[in-house]
Design an enzyme around this catalytic site. Structure first.
Site, PDB file in Angstrom:
ATOM      1  N   GLY A  38      95.606 -39.032  -8.651  1.00  0.00           N
ATOM      2  CA  GLY A  38      95.012 -40.071  -7.911  1.00  0.00           C
ATOM      3  C   GLY A  38      93.468 -39.814  -8.073  1.00  0.00           C
ATOM      4  O   GLY A  38      92.986 -38.403  -7.788  1.00  0.00           O
ATOM      5  N   GLY A 222      78.451 -38.999 -24.759  1.00  0.00           N
ATOM      6  CA  GLY A 222      77.846 -38.391 -23.525  1.00  0.00           C
ATOM      7  C   GLY A 222      77.500 -39.303 -22.253  1.00  0.00           C
ATOM      8  O   GLY A 222      78.431 -40.290 -21.961  1.00  0.00           O
ATOM      9  N   ASP A 249      87.080 -38.361 -13.399  1.00  0.00           N
ATOM     10  CA  ASP A 249      86.872 -37.800 -11.961  1.00  0.00           C
ATOM     11  C   ASP A 249      86.147 -36.485 -11.847  1.00  0.00           C
ATOM     12  O   ASP A 249      85.532 -36.408 -10.919  1.00  0.00           O
ATOM     13  CB  ASP A 249      88.401 -37.619 -11.548  1.00  0.00           C
ATOM     14  CG  ASP A 249      89.264 -38.907 -11.424  1.00  0.00           C
ATOM     15  OD1 ASP A 249      88.708 -40.055 -11.311  1.00  0.00           O
ATOM     16  OD2 ASP A 249      90.517 -38.938 -11.715  1.00  0.00           O
ATOM     17  N   GLY A 284      97.195 -32.045 -17.486  1.00  0.00           N
ATOM     18  CA  GLY A 284      97.392 -32.630 -15.850  1.00  0.00           C
ATOM     19  C   GLY A 284      95.904 -33.199 -15.289  1.00  0.00           C
ATOM     20  O   GLY A 284      94.788 -33.120 -16.052  1.00  0.00           O
TER      21      GLY A 284
HETATM   22  O1  RIB Z   1      91.777 -40.691 -13.123  1.00  0.00           O
HETATM   23  C1  RIB Z   1      93.018 -40.113 -13.364  1.00  0.00           C
HETATM   24  C2  RIB Z   1      93.872 -40.687 -12.360  1.00  0.00           C
HETATM   25  O2  RIB Z   1      94.122 -42.056 -12.491  1.00  0.00           O
HETATM   26  C3  RIB Z   1      95.385 -40.085 -12.442  1.00  0.00           C
HETATM   27  O3  RIB Z   1      95.413 -38.647 -11.721  1.00  0.00           O
HETATM   28  C4  RIB Z   1      96.261 -40.950 -11.669  1.00  0.00           C
HETATM   29  O4  RIB Z   1      96.894 -40.976 -10.714  1.00  0.00           O
HETATM   30  C5  RIB Z   1      95.255 -42.170 -11.540  1.00  0.00           C
HETATM   31  O5  RIB Z   1      94.967 -42.654 -10.449  1.00  0.00           O
END
Ligand code: RIB
Length: 299
Positions: A38, A222, A249, A284
């Site tokens: 997420g 980049g 993320d 992952g």
């Molecule tokens: O940015 C990656 C995420 O996008 C994954 O972990 C997946 O759950 C989606 O939300």
């Protein structure tokens, strides 16, 4: 300074495939792995592992206990995550190919059950100047942004995944945009008459949102930072790609944590680039996110 990440928590079902499934095709996968993920959870974990004081708000079903556990172990406060009986946790079906690239299908689940009452209760615990980090995987995003702006919180938006809801958000309240070229282009859609490169794109976003800072990620090329006083660019660190899930993320979480701790855009960009390179080299979503110590020792 506190950082509140109000965002999604997903159970990621990652299928390793030879190629992405095509229309009408039935494809056997080579393996199935289940990860915590997420965009919200991943960014919270990245912030926490980078040493920020981070609070997560969101919602899971009763099947999501391990998602909370992982965030707690990373050092995040999860008291504002609702555990709901009547809905299952959000999940993602991720196809990962042999180059480590992915395609993702989302099921919102509990991420789409955020209430205004939960938003109000959560925001009462934060003050002017605290940061709030948002993505586009929960409901009530516009309400969260309006209330956070009224409180004088610094709003950081990662407009991902991009969809038709994003341009309708009160984007004028955003202090930091962290986004990629596709997202930037779609936000500027009606203002763009031609294809332009990353630097021009970042400049055009700044023209549209002059009080914001823009952090534009450009994949292999980049990333670029621009605000009305400062400009910076950062190349990527090259690694063997295993899985790109959560790389963006990781970049977002480490950039914000780096900025808060070190106060230097250049150092925050470098830290974020290193951390996301490590994430790309591991499988992952959340499990691939490094700690600050790992990031400092990697190069
Ligand atoms: O940015 C990656 C995420 O996008 C994954 O972990 C997946 O759950 C989606 O939300």
């Amino acid at each position: 300074m506190k950082v509140l990440c109000f965002g999604s928590l997903n159970i990621d079902y990652t299928y390793t495939v030879e190629h992405f499934v095509q229309k009408g095709e039935t494809l056997s996968s080579e393996s199935l792995q289940v990860f915590s993920g997420g965009k919200g959870l991943n960014q919270t974990v990245a912030l926490a592992r980078a040493g920020a004081e981070v609070y997560h708000a969101g919602a899971v079903g009763t099947d999501g206990g391990f998602l909370l556990q992982l965030m707690k172990e990373a050092g995040a406060n999860v008291e504002n995550v609702a555990v709901l009986d009547e809905v299952r946790s959000g999940n993602a079906i991720i196809q990962k190919d042999k180059d480590g690239d992915n395609c993702i299908i989302l099921y919102g689940g509990a991420n789409q059950a955020i209430t205004r009452e939960q938003v109000d209760r959560t925001l009462r615990q934060f003050e002017r100047g605290d940061f709030i980090l948002l993505q586009n995987e929960i409901n009530e995003l516009a309400y969260v942004m309006e209330r956070a702006h009224e409180k004088g919180m610094k709003i950081v938006l990662n407009p991902s995944p991009m969809d038709e809801k994003i341009p309708k958000l009160p984007l004028q309240h955003v202090d930091y945009f962290l986004l990629n070229e596709v997202e930037a282009t779609q936000i500027l859609r009606s203002d763009l008459t031609e294809d332009i490169n990353g630097e021009l794109l970042a400049g055009r976003l700044l023209e549209k949102f002059p009080s914001a800072a823009i952090v534009l990620t450009l994949g292999e090329k980049g990333s670029i930072y621009i605000d009305k006083k400062e400009k910076a660019s950062q190349p990527i660190y090259k690694v063997r790609t295993v899985d790109t899930t959560a790389a963006g993320d990781t970049f977002t979480g480490f950039f914000i944590a780096g900025l808060l701790k070190r106060g230097s855009v250049k150092e925050a960009m470098e830290l974020a680039a290193k951390a996301s390179a490590i994430a790309v080299s591991r499988p992952g979503a959340a499990p691939s996110i490094p700690t600050l110590a790992e990031t400092s020792h990697f190069w």
